[in-house]
Design a protein around this motif. Structure first.
Motif, PDB file in Angstrom:
ATOM      1  N   ASP A 184       0.840  -1.188   0.000  1.00  0.00           N
ATOM      2  CA  ASP A 184       0.000   0.000   0.000  1.00  0.00           C
ATOM      3  C   ASP A 184       0.883   1.249   0.000  1.00  0.00           C
ATOM      4  O   ASP A 184       2.103   1.197   0.123  1.00  0.00           O
ATOM      5  N   GLU A 185       0.237   2.406  -0.157  1.00  0.00           N
ATOM      6  CA  GLU A 185       0.978   3.658  -0.316  1.00  0.00           C
ATOM      7  C   GLU A 185       1.856   3.952   0.899  1.00  0.00           C
ATOM      8  O   GLU A 185       2.997   4.381   0.765  1.00  0.00           O
ATOM      9  N   THR A 186       1.327   3.701   2.102  1.00  0.00           N
ATOM     10  CA  THR A 186       2.095   3.982   3.308  1.00  0.00           C
ATOM     11  C   THR A 186       3.356   3.141   3.371  1.00  0.00           C
ATOM     12  O   THR A 186       4.446   3.641   3.684  1.00  0.00           O
ATOM     13  N   PHE A 187       3.227   1.851   3.045  1.00  0.00           N
ATOM     14  CA  PHE A 187       4.392   0.982   3.100  1.00  0.00           C
ATOM     15  C   PHE A 187       5.395   1.331   1.992  1.00  0.00           C
ATOM     16  O   PHE A 187       6.608   1.257   2.202  1.00  0.00           O
TER      17      PHE A 187
ATOM     18  N   GLN B  63       6.063   4.264   0.909  1.00  0.00           N
ATOM     19  CA  GLN B  63       6.819   5.409   1.403  1.00  0.00           C
ATOM     20  C   GLN B  63       7.837   4.982   2.451  1.00  0.00           C
ATOM     21  O   GLN B  63       8.958   5.508   2.505  1.00  0.00           O
ATOM     22  N   LYS B  64       7.465   4.015   3.307  1.00  0.00           N
ATOM     23  CA  LYS B  64       8.422   3.477   4.285  1.00  0.00           C
ATOM     24  C   LYS B  64       9.607   2.836   3.575  1.00  0.00           C
ATOM     25  O   LYS B  64      10.764   3.005   3.992  1.00  0.00           O
TER      26      LYS B  64
END
Length: 426
Positions: free
Chosen positions: A196-199, A201-202
């Protein structure tokens, strides 16, 4: 100082329907020597002679480049350009037909979902297995274990067999292992698109950390030109198995975008049409851009709206099929993204086999005047792309009004993401 990675005249030929027993035997020799803790008889330098047989093709041809320690190098190119084959050779998953690769230090690769994982083993067991494959001791892995689990966000599932993980969970754990066990060279393919987008970015933040702070070498393959621009100082463009460009990332991205169209049957065609492929359960058949009157158009005024039409062929019913469009500017930045999740109940895949059409309205004043590329992807949730068309159409937004207010607006940098409606016809 010797480079971290040196590629010399590398070529890879595939023999359709054949098994190359000589290469298989040599690879087994190398793996058996490493398993026994003895020197690799090929000294981590793989070199073979060319074979010419009917039914073969070259996935790579005369590829040469060096990567210095601590470099962050992007690798871009259209589908089928040879990017993944190159990474598999560099990762020693497959051997080249010609040329050689010299590697200084340990290399960790994340090329596909679940790379190096055994489905019957638990997440915990796979972390230790992957660490051992990378040459880490049990103590070194244990010291990093809690950090790996926390980064992946799968602490409560560590004692569950990986075969029961979703693809997103699997790729999170695989990336965490590769990034935290300190290989000298990290190779990452666009597998991160599954997360997903959050991961994502991580992951980008972690890759920046291991290169900037820890001085490790990174090879990064992605279709996200913005991520390549932000992460990589240097980028290699692959085209038909060869290095088409090797230099500063901004120039490489510009080179790539300017040459996408020449791979189309007709780069000026609108609609762009694609032959039916019964081997794909879900595919793109046509992509068109139309003006307010419904006529095909590749040049729109800043004050006028445009319509994107996408024709899809569904061969098998699957509720997890979905479609994505992205608009990329002339320097490779993603400036707009939308998917059929904008519908309250996306129908594709639920309605059964057939030919369907989406229409998306792009409002006036959405994009500043300039040149853009339209990319379209047909995919299956948690399994990645099924059919992808980068640079399906190239179009322009122009300012014919020459009004001061409009000019002031489009001279300012901006990120736009208004909600737009997707309509569906069966």
């Amino acid at each position: 100082m010797a480079p971290a990675l040196r590629v010399e005249e590398l070529s890879k030929q595939y023999h359709l329907g054949l098994i190359n027993r000589g290469l298989l035997y040599q690879e087994l020799q190398s793996r058996w020597a490493r398993w026994r803790g003895r020197a690799d008889p090929h000294a981590r330098i793989v070199e073979h002679t060319k074979r010419n047989e009917d039914g073969s093709f070259w996935a790579l041809r005369n590829v040469s480049f060096d990567v210095e320690q601590g470099d962050v190098v992007g690798i871009i190119g259209r589908n089928g350009a040879g990017k993944s084959t190159l990474l598999k050779v560099l990762s020693q998953i497959t051997s080249p037909t010609e040329g050689r690769v010299l590697i200084k230090g340990r290399i960790a690769s994340l090329l596909e979902v679940g790379t190096g994982f055994h489905p019957e083993l638990t997440g915990r067991e796979n972390v230790f297995l992957n660490g051992a494959i990378l040459g880490m001791s049990h103590r070194e892995i244990a010291a990093k274990f809690d950090e790996i689990a926390a980064f992946a966000g799968v602490e409560e599932f560590l004692d569950t067999p990986v075969k029961r993980y979703s693809s997103g969970m699997t790729v999170r754990l695989a990336f965490a292992v590769a990034a935290h066990l300190e290989p000298e060279i990290l190779v990452v393919d666009e597998v991160l698109a599954v997360g997903d987008e959050t991961f994502q970015q991580k992951c980008l933040g972690k890759m920046d950390e291991v290169t900037q702070r820890e001085g490790r070498t990174l090879l990064f393959v992605s279709h996200n030109m913005a991520a390549v621009n932000n992460l990589c100082r240097r980028t290699i463009v692959m085209d038909e198995g060869r290095v088409a460009f090797d230099g500063p990332t901004a120039e490489a991205v510009s080179h790539y975008l300017q040459h996408i169209a020449r791979h189309s049957d007709d780069p000026d065609a609108n609609p762009a049409r694609y032959a039916e492929d019964a081997g794909k359960p879900f595919q793109l058949r046509e992509v068109a851009l139309r003006d307010a009157a419904g006529a095909p158009c590749l040049k729109f005024d800043f004050e006028d709206e445009a319509t994107i039409e996408i024709q899809l062929q569904v061969h098998t019913r699957d509720p997890d099929y979905f479609t994505v469009i992205t608009v990329t500017d002339s320097v490779g930045n993603w400036v707009y993204f939308s998917s059929d999740d904008d519908l309250s109940d996306p129908p594709v895949g639920k309605v059964g086999p057939g030919l369907y059409r989406y229409r998306l309205r792009l409002p006036a004043r959405l994009l500043k005047p300039g040149g853009y590329w339209l990319d379209v992807v047909a995919a299956r949730r948690n399994h990645g792309k099924i059919d992808r068309r980068d640079g399906a159409l190239q179009f322009q937004i122009v300012d014919t009004q020459s009004r001061r207010a409009v000019k002031q607006l489009y001279r300012k940098p901006a990120i736009v993401a208004p909600e737009i409606a997707w309509t569906f016809e069966g």
